[in-house]
Design an enzyme around this catalytic site. Sequence first.
Site, short mmCIF file in Angstrom:
data_model
loop_
_atom_site.label_atom_id
_atom_site.label_comp_id
_atom_site.label_asym_id
_atom_site.label_seq_id
_atom_site.Cartn_x
_atom_site.Cartn_y
_atom_site.Cartn_z
CB SER A 89 -0.78 -0.08 1.24
OG SER A 89 -0.29 -0.11 2.51
CD GLU B 103 -5.73 2.19 -4.69
OE1 GLU B 103 -5.80 3.22 -4.80
OE2 GLU B 103 -4.50 1.91 -3.90
CG HIS C 239 -3.66 -1.33 -2.01
ND1 HIS C 239 -3.99 -0.06 -2.02
CD2 HIS C 239 -3.46 -2.03 -0.74
CE1 HIS C 239 -4.05 0.23 -0.71
NE2 HIS C 239 -3.59 -0.81 0.13
CG ASN D 131 -3.29 5.48 0.91
OD1 ASN D 131 -4.21 5.45 1.52
ND2 ASN D 131 -2.69 4.18 1.06
#
Length: 571
Positions: free
Chosen positions: A174, A207, A195, A245
């Site tokens: 991540s 992801e 991910h 993120n």
Amino acid sequence: MGEMDAASARTTGTGTGGHPPTNGTPGLPAANEPANESADAPAPADTEAATETATPHPRTVAVVGTGTMGQGIAQVALVAGHRVVLHDAVAGRAEQAAEAIGARLDRLVAKGRMTPRARDAARAATVPATGLAELAGAGLVIEAIAERLEVKRRFFAELEEIVADDCVLATNTSSLSVTAIAGALRRPGRFVGMHFFNPAPLLPLVEIVSGYATDPAVADQAHALATAWGKTPVRCTDTPGFVVNRVARPFYAEAFRVYEEGAAEPAVIDAVLRASGGFRMGPFELTDLIGQDVNEAVTRSVWEAFFHDPKFTPSLAQRRLVEAGLHGRKSGRGWYRYEEGAEPAPVPAAPPCEAPRSVTVHGDLGPAAVLPELIEAAGVTVTRPGGGSGSGRGHLVLPDGTRLALTDGSRATPDPDAAADGTRNAVIHFDLALDYRTATRIALAPSATAPEPAVRAAVGLFQALGKEVTVVADVPGMVVARTVAMLVDFAADAVGRGVASAADVDTAMRLGVNYPLGPVEWGRRLGAGYVRTVLRNLHAAYPTGRYAPCPALAGAADPGGNVTAARGELF
């Protein structure tokens, strides 16, 4: 484990301390960010309904690392009909993981979400491995080991000598570069990021991250497999933070900055973002749930990966919490207190005030265009000189001449528009709302010279609409507007740079962090012109580069006020 992973593990944590009430603990936390996987972390939730639909090749999937994420990914593959080989560097962990997964499958059966036959088949297909050689027959290997680059590089270099040349290698990282991990391989084209979000059996988002050398066919295969597993995959390039993120950073950073400037306390900022912005949790309560150490480490790692770009600058106030060991719920104190007997942090609201009998509307109120309708429905007379048309920034005028305007990213003190008619600084800004019809709280920021009776009138006006009102200090962009404008900017930048498509960015942010709208869609609703204005005024107030609109957002607008990015229509 990601930041959402950390939050998920603590959603049912103990303590009734100082966070403000949020109408119950949300079922899905509202954030996801990187942290190191822990092999003895809590097991993933078992609330995902099982299916018996078999998935085509690869028949055998290997999962390496049997902590929270590894177990969750293995459960997803098993339920989808794969044979799953489990491996862990710690002796005995793979066997323990197999038993833990089996116990969760038993609970699914007990709840009527899986048939005994499917459970028995999944148990039989679970194979704990004692050595890497037992992964030789896998068609896909998903790694979920410690978030350390050299550890992952060594592992995959060793694994590549064991598996077949057509075996797809995937990492669940991540926070690390997919390209850098694959750099140790002879055949980096078969390497891809997958991910997952914790708990993997429950959360739909995956992801699919293409590194610099990833073969497009391999990314397609990973995308198709995640879809077959019942997930919602999004594609992205290998960028720090991937989609979620990276784009989520302003949600925390802007709230922390408003607090650092003394405009409002954490409980107030959280309440405004929930009740006006439509977010499931505010950033202060959320980072307490995630862990301040985890959240701050993610912010710092993304900032460093972007070579200290000011858009990603970490918060000094949050850093001090981490240095003091105040990590949030898990330590008993963070932004709020969680010790036994701690009282919820108060969220002050303005006392009841009398609404004005009338207001005047000038110009186009933009994202707040519905307000005159709501005001009239509340029994307040609304007049519109010239039919409400006019040049310049739209605003309301209170009976004493004070202007009431949606924040445009500038301070209410001074206000250039107000100077034109001799009422300089007699301005009160109100904050952006996701939907002014349903918002339950509105923030106001009076200018330094706004008369006290006018402030009370403004408070009474929004109270007449059924809103609680919070008065905050005069800070550029207030709370919701600056946060949303920056989220839109970060999303536009990701799309403009080819990190992901607009649709995938919005999907990732809705599913990965539970935003009420995807930021690209939010930008479309607000209008690119309004978002750019907010950012440019913030940039004028803080000329560091942090708030300068990204190239995709700063581009030429068409007659409808939309922006067309180089890679396709954005807004």
